[in-house]
Design a protein around this motif. Sequence first.
Motif, PDB file in Angstrom:
ATOM      1  N   PHE A  24       9.142  -3.765 -48.508  1.00  0.00           N
ATOM      2  CA  PHE A  24       9.206  -3.672 -49.965  1.00  0.00           C
ATOM      3  C   PHE A  24       7.902  -3.028 -50.445  1.00  0.00           C
ATOM      4  N   PRO A  25       7.928  -1.751 -50.833  1.00  0.00           N
ATOM      5  CA  PRO A  25       6.699  -1.067 -51.255  1.00  0.00           C
ATOM      6  C   PRO A  25       6.099  -1.688 -52.521  1.00  0.00           C
ATOM      7  N   LEU A  26       4.790  -1.891 -52.491  1.00  0.00           N
ATOM      8  CA  LEU A  26       4.055  -2.396 -53.635  1.00  0.00           C
ATOM      9  C   LEU A  26       2.962  -1.401 -54.016  1.00  0.00           C
ATOM     10  N   ARG A  27       2.637  -1.344 -55.300  1.00  0.00           N
ATOM     11  CA  ARG A  27       1.545  -0.475 -55.736  1.00  0.00           C
ATOM     12  C   ARG A  27       0.228  -1.235 -55.572  1.00  0.00           C
ATOM     13  N   VAL A  28      -0.662  -0.709 -54.714  1.00  0.00           N
ATOM     14  CA  VAL A  28      -1.956  -1.341 -54.453  1.00  0.00           C
ATOM     15  C   VAL A  28      -2.980  -0.755 -55.422  1.00  0.00           C
ATOM     16  N   LEU A  29      -3.583  -1.602 -56.253  1.00  0.00           N
ATOM     17  CA  LEU A  29      -4.532  -1.160 -57.268  1.00  0.00           C
ATOM     18  C   LEU A  29      -5.978  -1.202 -56.779  1.00  0.00           C
ATOM     19  N   PHE A  30      -6.257  -2.073 -55.809  1.00  0.00           N
ATOM     20  CA  PHE A  30      -7.609  -2.209 -55.257  1.00  0.00           C
ATOM     21  C   PHE A  30      -7.496  -2.917 -53.910  1.00  0.00           C
ATOM     22  N   GLU A  31      -8.417  -2.566 -52.991  1.00  0.00           N
ATOM     23  CA  GLU A  31      -8.409  -3.243 -51.699  1.00  0.00           C
ATOM     24  C   GLU A  31      -9.754  -3.069 -51.015  1.00  0.00           C
ATOM     25  N   ASP A  32     -10.296  -4.159 -50.488  1.00  0.00           N
ATOM     26  CA  ASP A  32     -11.421  -4.093 -49.563  1.00  0.00           C
ATOM     27  C   ASP A  32     -11.135  -5.056 -48.418  1.00  0.00           C
ATOM     28  N   ASP A  33     -12.134  -5.391 -47.622  1.00  0.00           N
ATOM     29  CA  ASP A  33     -11.895  -6.239 -46.455  1.00  0.00           C
ATOM     30  C   ASP A  33     -11.626  -7.693 -46.822  1.00  0.00           C
ATOM     31  N   TYR A  34     -11.935  -8.089 -48.063  1.00  0.00           N
ATOM     32  CA  TYR A  34     -11.862  -9.492 -48.441  1.00  0.00           C
ATOM     33  C   TYR A  34     -10.703  -9.817 -49.387  1.00  0.00           C
ATOM     34  N   LEU A  35     -10.384  -8.863 -50.249  1.00  0.00           N
ATOM     35  CA  LEU A  35      -9.336  -9.132 -51.229  1.00  0.00           C
ATOM     36  C   LEU A  35      -8.616  -7.846 -51.597  1.00  0.00           C
ATOM     37  N   ALA A  36      -7.519  -8.002 -52.298  1.00  0.00           N
ATOM     38  CA  ALA A  36      -6.748  -6.848 -52.776  1.00  0.00           C
ATOM     39  C   ALA A  36      -6.106  -7.223 -54.099  1.00  0.00           C
ATOM     40  N   VAL A  37      -5.708  -6.208 -54.844  1.00  0.00           N
ATOM     41  CA  VAL A  37      -4.964  -6.403 -56.083  1.00  0.00           C
ATOM     42  C   VAL A  37      -3.740  -5.508 -56.030  1.00  0.00           C
ATOM     43  N   VAL A  38      -2.580  -6.098 -56.260  1.00  0.00           N
ATOM     44  CA  VAL A  38      -1.345  -5.317 -56.282  1.00  0.00           C
ATOM     45  C   VAL A  38      -0.669  -5.476 -57.644  1.00  0.00           C
ATOM     46  N   HIS A  39       0.212  -4.518 -57.941  1.00  0.00           N
ATOM     47  CA  HIS A  39       1.019  -4.612 -59.156  1.00  0.00           C
ATOM     48  C   HIS A  39       2.323  -5.304 -58.804  1.00  0.00           C
ATOM     49  N   LYS A  40       2.562  -6.449 -59.451  1.00  0.00           N
ATOM     50  CA  LYS A  40       3.816  -7.171 -59.231  1.00  0.00           C
ATOM     51  C   LYS A  40       4.884  -6.627 -60.162  1.00  0.00           C
ATOM     52  N   PRO A  41       5.984  -6.139 -59.608  1.00  0.00           N
ATOM     53  CA  PRO A  41       7.080  -5.707 -60.485  1.00  0.00           C
ATOM     54  C   PRO A  41       7.866  -6.914 -60.992  1.00  0.00           C
ATOM     55  N   ALA A  42       8.664  -6.700 -62.003  1.00  0.00           N
ATOM     56  CA  ALA A  42       9.550  -7.759 -62.494  1.00  0.00           C
ATOM     57  C   ALA A  42      10.667  -7.987 -61.482  1.00  0.00           C
ATOM     58  N   GLY A  43      11.220  -9.187 -61.493  1.00  0.00           N
ATOM     59  CA  GLY A  43      12.392  -9.455 -60.672  1.00  0.00           C
ATOM     60  C   GLY A  43      12.103  -9.805 -59.226  1.00  0.00           C
ATOM     61  N   ILE A  44      10.886 -10.277 -58.939  1.00  0.00           N
ATOM     62  CA  ILE A  44      10.567 -10.720 -57.587  1.00  0.00           C
ATOM     63  C   ILE A  44       9.632 -11.921 -57.685  1.00  0.00           C
ATOM     64  N   LEU A  45       9.858 -12.922 -56.833  1.00  0.00           N
ATOM     65  CA  LEU A  45       8.995 -14.086 -56.803  1.00  0.00           C
ATOM     66  C   LEU A  45       7.686 -13.740 -56.109  1.00  0.00           C
ATOM     67  N   VAL A  46       6.616 -14.427 -56.478  1.00  0.00           N
ATOM     68  CA  VAL A  46       5.339 -14.215 -55.802  1.00  0.00           C
ATOM     69  C   VAL A  46       5.377 -14.801 -54.401  1.00  0.00           C
ATOM     70  N   SER A  47       5.903 -16.006 -54.260  1.00  0.00           N
ATOM     71  CA  SER A  47       6.025 -16.652 -52.945  1.00  0.00           C
ATOM     72  C   SER A  47       7.155 -17.670 -53.021  1.00  0.00           C
ATOM     73  N   GLY A  48       7.403 -18.341 -51.915  1.00  0.00           N
ATOM     74  CA  GLY A  48       8.474 -19.332 -51.894  1.00  0.00           C
ATOM     75  C   GLY A  48       9.385 -19.141 -50.714  1.00  0.00           C
ATOM     76  N   ASN A  49      10.525 -19.827 -50.742  1.00  0.00           N
ATOM     77  CA  ASN A  49      11.443 -19.818 -49.609  1.00  0.00           C
ATOM     78  C   ASN A  49      12.382 -18.625 -49.583  1.00  0.00           C
ATOM     79  N   SER A  50      12.450 -17.868 -50.676  1.00  0.00           N
ATOM     80  CA  SER A  50      13.321 -16.692 -50.688  1.00  0.00           C
ATOM     81  C   SER A  50      12.828 -15.651 -49.694  1.00  0.00           C
ATOM     82  N   PHE A  51      13.748 -14.842 -49.184  1.00  0.00           N
ATOM     83  CA  PHE A  51      13.350 -13.790 -48.243  1.00  0.00           C
ATOM     84  C   PHE A  51      12.523 -12.723 -48.940  1.00  0.00           C
ATOM     85  N   LYS A  52      12.914 -12.362 -50.173  1.00  0.00           N
ATOM     86  CA  LYS A  52      12.230 -11.299 -50.901  1.00  0.00           C
ATOM     87  C   LYS A  52      11.166 -11.902 -51.821  1.00  0.00           C
TER      88      LYS A  52
END
Length: 309
Positions: A89-117
């Motif tokens: 599932f392609p995500l737009r990466v806004l920032f990334e280094d060795d310690y942290l990253a920032v991505v753009h979360k689109p609508a219609g998807i959970l951040v985490s949980g038991n769902s596959f997506k």
Amino acid sequence: MPKFGPTKAAIDLNETHIVPKIPTPIRLQEYGVGLFRAAFTKSALKKALKKDYVTVNGVLATSGTFIRGGEHIELSIPPKAGPKKKLIFPLRVLFEDDYLAVVHKPAGILVSGNSFKTVAKALEGNLRPSGHVDATIPWPVHRLDYATTGILLIGKTSSSIRNLNRMFEDKAIKKTYYAVTIGSMERSGQINAAVDGKASQSEYTQVRSVASERFGQLNLVRLEPRTGRRHQLRQHLSGIGNPILGDQIYGPDNLILRGKGLYLHAHSLQFEHPLAPGEPVELKAPLPLRFTKLFGDDIVWCFFFILLF
């Protein structure tokens, strides 16, 4: 007599970690957050401890076990049937280094949980592996609602995940949202209504407004939550009579905008880099065009304002 964990023959998933030198003792249930991919979150680690999956120097650990430095921690989980599917599932990466990253979360998807997506399951396919000594699988350190778009902060090492979690708890990370609200409203204000019985606070500033034949008035509003309750902004704005456009839970039934989604966007995060105290970081996720299109000729002005703030 020490109680020992399961034998190697019974293990399907086996992860180990040698604790480096640490300044002060810390409980394993705090130190181990983000350490093992199979028990990544605090709640998952607690479950693993209760199920006797974790040992320290060969002895079963508990929630009361303290880590002092030099220990050999092992997570051993019995086998589960069935292959594990990988989410692409392609995500737009806004920032990334060795310690942290920032991505753009689109609508219609959970951040985490038991769902596959979920965003969490898609991160490995979108981010570079960390080269740091305590690198782990990347993991979101906060949540956004299923329908909300915008900036999502990811930890890529065990230490950064722990530090970022602590910073959110200490309110050391400033979050800014934008929303489109319905109805006439004050130019700015503070909302202190409790959410789920807990003290909550949000501040808002009206950026632009436009007359609407269907909704009476639509407002582009800048939001700064001072606490982090579930659905806080949505409940607060609904509570003052200005629900967020497209909110199917807290908006009035006769003003539901179907098929367009929720007009709530996580715009920016401001904090000190967890591995470089004193180094300010400000990261932004651009406002979706569907927001500014609602304000006609004011679209250029809206973009200019949001770039500044």
